[in-house]
Design a protein around this motif. Structure first.
Motif, PDB file in Angstrom:
ATOM      1  N   ALA A 123       2.382  -4.832   4.579  1.00  0.00           N
ATOM      2  CA  ALA A 123       2.630  -5.098   6.001  1.00  0.00           C
ATOM      3  C   ALA A 123       4.127  -5.241   6.268  1.00  0.00           C
ATOM      4  O   ALA A 123       4.650  -4.684   7.249  1.00  0.00           O
ATOM      5  CB  ALA A 123       1.883  -6.356   6.424  1.00  0.00           C
ATOM      6  N   LEU A 124       4.831  -5.959   5.410  1.00  0.00           N
ATOM      7  CA  LEU A 124       6.281  -6.105   5.585  1.00  0.00           C
ATOM      8  C   LEU A 124       6.993  -4.768   5.431  1.00  0.00           C
ATOM      9  O   LEU A 124       7.867  -4.406   6.235  1.00  0.00           O
ATOM     10  CB  LEU A 124       6.822  -7.114   4.572  1.00  0.00           C
ATOM     11  N   ALA A 125       6.621  -4.013   4.389  1.00  0.00           N
ATOM     12  CA  ALA A 125       7.269  -2.721   4.163  1.00  0.00           C
ATOM     13  C   ALA A 125       6.904  -1.718   5.244  1.00  0.00           C
ATOM     14  O   ALA A 125       7.754  -0.926   5.682  1.00  0.00           O
ATOM     15  CB  ALA A 125       6.867  -2.184   2.787  1.00  0.00           C
ATOM     16  N   GLY A 126       5.649  -1.725   5.707  1.00  0.00           N
ATOM     17  CA  GLY A 126       5.258  -0.807   6.761  1.00  0.00           C
ATOM     18  C   GLY A 126       6.001  -1.060   8.062  1.00  0.00           C
ATOM     19  O   GLY A 126       6.412  -0.116   8.748  1.00  0.00           O
ATOM     20  N   TYR A 127       6.222  -2.325   8.400  1.00  0.00           N
ATOM     21  CA  TYR A 127       6.997  -2.643   9.606  1.00  0.00           C
ATOM     22  C   TYR A 127       8.447  -2.216   9.440  1.00  0.00           C
ATOM     23  O   TYR A 127       9.069  -1.700  10.392  1.00  0.00           O
ATOM     24  CB  TYR A 127       6.911  -4.135   9.886  1.00  0.00           C
ATOM     25  N   ALA A 128       9.011  -2.417   8.247  1.00  0.00           N
ATOM     26  CA  ALA A 128      10.405  -2.024   8.019  1.00  0.00           C
ATOM     27  C   ALA A 128      10.568  -0.512   8.119  1.00  0.00           C
ATOM     28  O   ALA A 128      11.514  -0.018   8.754  1.00  0.00           O
ATOM     29  CB  ALA A 128      10.862  -2.521   6.647  1.00  0.00           C
ATOM     30  N   PHE A 129       9.664   0.238   7.513  1.00  0.00           N
ATOM     31  CA  PHE A 129       9.768   1.695   7.579  1.00  0.00           C
ATOM     32  C   PHE A 129       9.502   2.220   8.979  1.00  0.00           C
ATOM     33  O   PHE A 129       9.995   3.299   9.342  1.00  0.00           O
ATOM     34  CB  PHE A 129       8.782   2.328   6.596  1.00  0.00           C
ATOM     35  N   ALA A 130       8.739   1.518   9.775  1.00  0.00           N
ATOM     36  CA  ALA A 130       8.384   2.007  11.107  1.00  0.00           C
ATOM     37  C   ALA A 130       9.440   1.678  12.163  1.00  0.00           C
ATOM     38  O   ALA A 130       9.741   2.519  13.016  1.00  0.00           O
ATOM     39  CB  ALA A 130       7.032   1.435  11.531  1.00  0.00           C
ATOM     40  N   TRP A 131      10.044   0.466  12.109  1.00  0.00           N
ATOM     41  CA  TRP A 131      10.845   0.017  13.240  1.00  0.00           C
ATOM     42  C   TRP A 131      12.222  -0.526  12.875  1.00  0.00           C
ATOM     43  O   TRP A 131      12.988  -0.865  13.779  1.00  0.00           O
ATOM     44  CB  TRP A 131      10.091  -1.075  14.013  1.00  0.00           C
ATOM     45  N   LEU A 132      12.569  -0.616  11.624  1.00  0.00           N
ATOM     46  CA  LEU A 132      13.893  -1.104  11.255  1.00  0.00           C
ATOM     47  C   LEU A 132      14.752   0.054  10.783  1.00  0.00           C
ATOM     48  O   LEU A 132      14.280   0.959  10.094  1.00  0.00           O
ATOM     49  CB  LEU A 132      13.796  -2.168  10.145  1.00  0.00           C
ATOM     50  N   HIS A 179      -2.456  -3.586 -10.616  1.00  0.00           N
ATOM     51  CA  HIS A 179      -3.180  -3.194  -9.408  1.00  0.00           C
ATOM     52  C   HIS A 179      -2.284  -3.257  -8.172  1.00  0.00           C
ATOM     53  O   HIS A 179      -2.390  -2.398  -7.287  1.00  0.00           O
ATOM     54  CB  HIS A 179      -4.395  -4.100  -9.212  1.00  0.00           C
ATOM     55  N   VAL A 180      -1.418  -4.240  -8.104  1.00  0.00           N
ATOM     56  CA  VAL A 180      -0.510  -4.338  -6.960  1.00  0.00           C
ATOM     57  C   VAL A 180       0.443  -3.150  -6.934  1.00  0.00           C
ATOM     58  O   VAL A 180       0.691  -2.541  -5.874  1.00  0.00           O
ATOM     59  CB  VAL A 180       0.262  -5.666  -7.008  1.00  0.00           C
ATOM     60  N   ALA A 181       0.992  -2.798  -8.097  1.00  0.00           N
ATOM     61  CA  ALA A 181       1.952  -1.697  -8.153  1.00  0.00           C
ATOM     62  C   ALA A 181       1.320  -0.378  -7.740  1.00  0.00           C
ATOM     63  O   ALA A 181       1.936   0.419  -7.002  1.00  0.00           O
ATOM     64  CB  ALA A 181       2.535  -1.592  -9.566  1.00  0.00           C
ATOM     65  N   TYR A 182       0.107  -0.116  -8.175  1.00  0.00           N
ATOM     66  CA  TYR A 182      -0.539   1.150  -7.855  1.00  0.00           C
ATOM     67  C   TYR A 182      -1.286   1.115  -6.528  1.00  0.00           C
ATOM     68  O   TYR A 182      -1.720   2.167  -6.045  1.00  0.00           O
ATOM     69  CB  TYR A 182      -1.489   1.560  -8.979  1.00  0.00           C
ATOM     70  N   GLY A 183      -1.437  -0.030  -5.930  1.00  0.00           N
ATOM     71  CA  GLY A 183      -2.054  -0.089  -4.613  1.00  0.00           C
ATOM     72  C   GLY A 183      -1.064  -0.061  -3.468  1.00  0.00           C
ATOM     73  O   GLY A 183      -1.436   0.245  -2.325  1.00  0.00           O
ATOM     74  N   LEU A 184       0.205  -0.351  -3.748  1.00  0.00           N
ATOM     75  CA  LEU A 184       1.196  -0.434  -2.672  1.00  0.00           C
ATOM     76  C   LEU A 184       1.531   0.912  -2.019  1.00  0.00           C
ATOM     77  O   LEU A 184       1.723   0.946  -0.798  1.00  0.00           O
ATOM     78  CB  LEU A 184       2.472  -1.086  -3.193  1.00  0.00           C
ATOM     79  N   PRO A 185       1.678   2.025  -2.743  1.00  0.00           N
ATOM     80  CA  PRO A 185       2.037   3.275  -2.045  1.00  0.00           C
ATOM     81  C   PRO A 185       1.070   3.657  -0.938  1.00  0.00           C
ATOM     82  O   PRO A 185       1.498   3.963   0.191  1.00  0.00           O
ATOM     83  CB  PRO A 185       2.057   4.309  -3.181  1.00  0.00           C
ATOM     84  N   PHE A 189       1.931   3.450   3.137  1.00  0.00           N
ATOM     85  CA  PHE A 189       1.764   4.667   3.925  1.00  0.00           C
ATOM     86  C   PHE A 189       0.807   4.448   5.091  1.00  0.00           C
ATOM     87  O   PHE A 189       1.061   4.875   6.224  1.00  0.00           O
ATOM     88  CB  PHE A 189       1.266   5.788   3.013  1.00  0.00           C
ATOM     89  N   LEU A 190      -0.296   3.755   4.836  1.00  0.00           N
ATOM     90  CA  LEU A 190      -1.287   3.512   5.887  1.00  0.00           C
ATOM     91  C   LEU A 190      -0.737   2.619   6.990  1.00  0.00           C
ATOM     92  O   LEU A 190      -0.834   2.936   8.188  1.00  0.00           O
ATOM     93  CB  LEU A 190      -2.534   2.886   5.267  1.00  0.00           C
ATOM     94  N   LEU A 191      -0.133   1.501   6.621  1.00  0.00           N
ATOM     95  CA  LEU A 191       0.331   0.544   7.625  1.00  0.00           C
ATOM     96  C   LEU A 191       1.568   1.054   8.353  1.00  0.00           C
ATOM     97  O   LEU A 191       1.751   0.757   9.540  1.00  0.00           O
ATOM     98  CB  LEU A 191       0.617  -0.798   6.959  1.00  0.00           C
ATOM     99  N   ARG A 192       2.410   1.786   7.683  1.00  0.00           N
ATOM    100  CA  ARG A 192       3.584   2.338   8.373  1.00  0.00           C
ATOM    101  C   ARG A 192       3.158   3.280   9.495  1.00  0.00           C
ATOM    102  O   ARG A 192       3.672   3.222  10.615  1.00  0.00           O
ATOM    103  CB  ARG A 192       4.476   3.067   7.369  1.00  0.00           C
ATOM    104  N   ASN A 193       2.200   4.159   9.212  1.00  0.00           N
ATOM    105  CA  ASN A 193       1.719   5.080  10.248  1.00  0.00           C
ATOM    106  C   ASN A 193       1.008   4.335  11.373  1.00  0.00           C
ATOM    107  O   ASN A 193       1.088   4.739  12.536  1.00  0.00           O
ATOM    108  CB  ASN A 193       0.783   6.113   9.627  1.00  0.00           C
ATOM    109  N   TYR A 194       0.322   3.258  11.045  1.00  0.00           N
ATOM    110  CA  TYR A 194      -0.361   2.493  12.094  1.00  0.00           C
ATOM    111  C   TYR A 194       0.644   1.732  12.950  1.00  0.00           C
ATOM    112  O   TYR A 194       0.546   1.731  14.175  1.00  0.00           O
ATOM    113  CB  TYR A 194      -1.352   1.527  11.451  1.00  0.00           C
ATOM    114  N   PHE A 195       1.618   1.093  12.329  1.00  0.00           N
ATOM    115  CA  PHE A 195       2.613   0.331  13.087  1.00  0.00           C
ATOM    116  C   PHE A 195       3.488   1.246  13.935  1.00  0.00           C
ATOM    117  O   PHE A 195       3.993   0.825  14.983  1.00  0.00           O
ATOM    118  CB  PHE A 195       3.489  -0.485  12.144  1.00  0.00           C
ATOM    119  N   ALA A 196       3.696   2.479  13.499  1.00  0.00           N
ATOM    120  CA  ALA A 196       4.526   3.407  14.263  1.00  0.00           C
ATOM    121  C   ALA A 196       3.894   3.802  15.581  1.00  0.00           C
ATOM    122  O   ALA A 196       4.599   4.287  16.481  1.00  0.00           O
ATOM    123  CB  ALA A 196       4.821   4.657  13.434  1.00  0.00           C
ATOM    124  N   GLU A 197       2.575   3.610  15.732  1.00  0.00           N
ATOM    125  CA  GLU A 197       1.892   3.945  16.982  1.00  0.00           C
ATOM    126  C   GLU A 197       2.025   2.852  18.040  1.00  0.00           C
ATOM    127  O   GLU A 197       1.609   3.048  19.180  1.00  0.00           O
ATOM    128  CB  GLU A 197       0.405   4.203  16.711  1.00  0.00           C
TER     129      GLU A 197
END
Length: 308
Positions: A123-132, A179-185, A189-197
């Motif tokens: 969630a933090l990374a998706g917001y940063a990639f979308a709006w920062l 699991h965290v390392a392989y689940g983050l990409p 990707f999912l949350l960044r595209n959602y937050f960008a909308e």
């Protein structure tokens, strides 16, 4: 000489004949009938699909409550006509097994922290990639997207050597970090595209009101992204809960989850349905409860973005 006054010929009252308009009830009736038939066909197909999914689950549940002798003699469906076959003896014996109880606790200790960490960091990374705006944002996001195509099998041996060097191999923390390392990409990707909308005007209005980035993220973006967050949490929890490959390699005998313990029980007792059936159904209960608890948010997250 009498003058005759000619009267005008009497005009008959004009009869107005009503114009017959073609009745629109017949097309409406046909439309309703076709809609009812189409709905009936769709509902019938959905019922068949639901039965195809529920039947194995019902068979597993009934088999888990029957004795080994009953399961060996006839099929599980005979319990529908003879309920005296059903009992909780298999579950009581399974829960008394210290290995199963410890494995169930290890599964919870692995699945819950992994899900929380993945959702929070993504969630933090998706917001940063979308709006920062920051240097190298697009290139870094391309790297994250590129990591989606990396199979998990490629990283098993290098990460195992790394965890062995730092003392994390064979621990619950090592399984969680993998699991965290392989689940983050995928999560980023999912949350960044959602937050960008999210409309830009909404965020700009919040900034003009004096809201900080953290306040905008916590008070505005997270509530709007609740469906996507819930969908991601469900997917991540199910993936980790049902995982066996990573746990089989990175967990030792004291930190192995329920999937590995059931596999070892099968290898030890052979094809003992009295151990396999209740253990398998026990591993299904928690994911089912989680899914139905977040079903509404899950459907909203899946349908988000499909209709503008």
């Amino acid at each position: 000489m009498s003058s005759t006054i000619e009267r005008p010929p009497s005009r008959r009252a004009a009869t107005v004949r009503p114009v017959r308009v073609p009745s629109a009830s017949r097309p409406r009736r046909r439309g309703r009938l076709s809609r009812l038939l189409s709905n009936a066909v769709v509902q019938g197909l959905l019922i068949l699909v639901a039965l195809a999914w529920i039947t194995p689950l019902a068979g597993l549940f009934l088999s888990s409550m029957r004795s080994e002798r009953d399961n060996a003699s006839d099929g599980w469906w005979t319990a529908l006509t003879d309920p005296s076959q059903l009992s909780l003896d298999n579950y009581s014996a399974l829960l008394k097994d210290s290995g199963i109880a410890a494995a169930f606790g290890n599964t919870v200790l692995i699945s819950v922290p992994t899900t929380v960490l993945v959702v929070a960091i993504a969630a933090l990374a998706g917001y940063a990639f979308a709006w920062l705006e920051f240097p190298g944002r697009d290139g870094l996001f391309l790297v994250v997207v590129g990591l989606l195509v990396v199979p998990v099998q490629i990283g098993l041996l290098p990460v195992a050597k790394l965890f062995g060097a730092v003392g994390l191999f064979g621990t619950i923390a090592g399984v969680v970090l993998f699991h965290v390392a392989y689940g983050l990409p995928f999560a980023i990707f999912l949350l960044r595209n959602y937050f960008a909308e999210i409309p830009r005007e909404m965020l700009e209005a919040a900034r003009m009101d004096g809201g900080s980035e953290w306040r905008i993220f916590s008070r505005l973006v997270l509530p709007l992204g609740r469906p996507a967050l819930a969908s991601l949490a469900i997917f991540q929890f199910l993936w980790v809960w049902n995982d066996m490959l990573v746990a089989l390699l990175f967990a030792d005998s004291e930190s192995q989850p329920l999937t590995v313990e059931l596999q070892s029980q099968m290898r030890q007792f052979g094809s003992n349905i009295g151990v396999l059936a209740p253990g398998a159904f026990l591993s299904l209960v928690v994911p089912l409860v989680v899914f139905f608890a977040f079903q509404r948010h899950f459907v909203q997250g899946v349908m988000a973005g499909s209709v503008k």
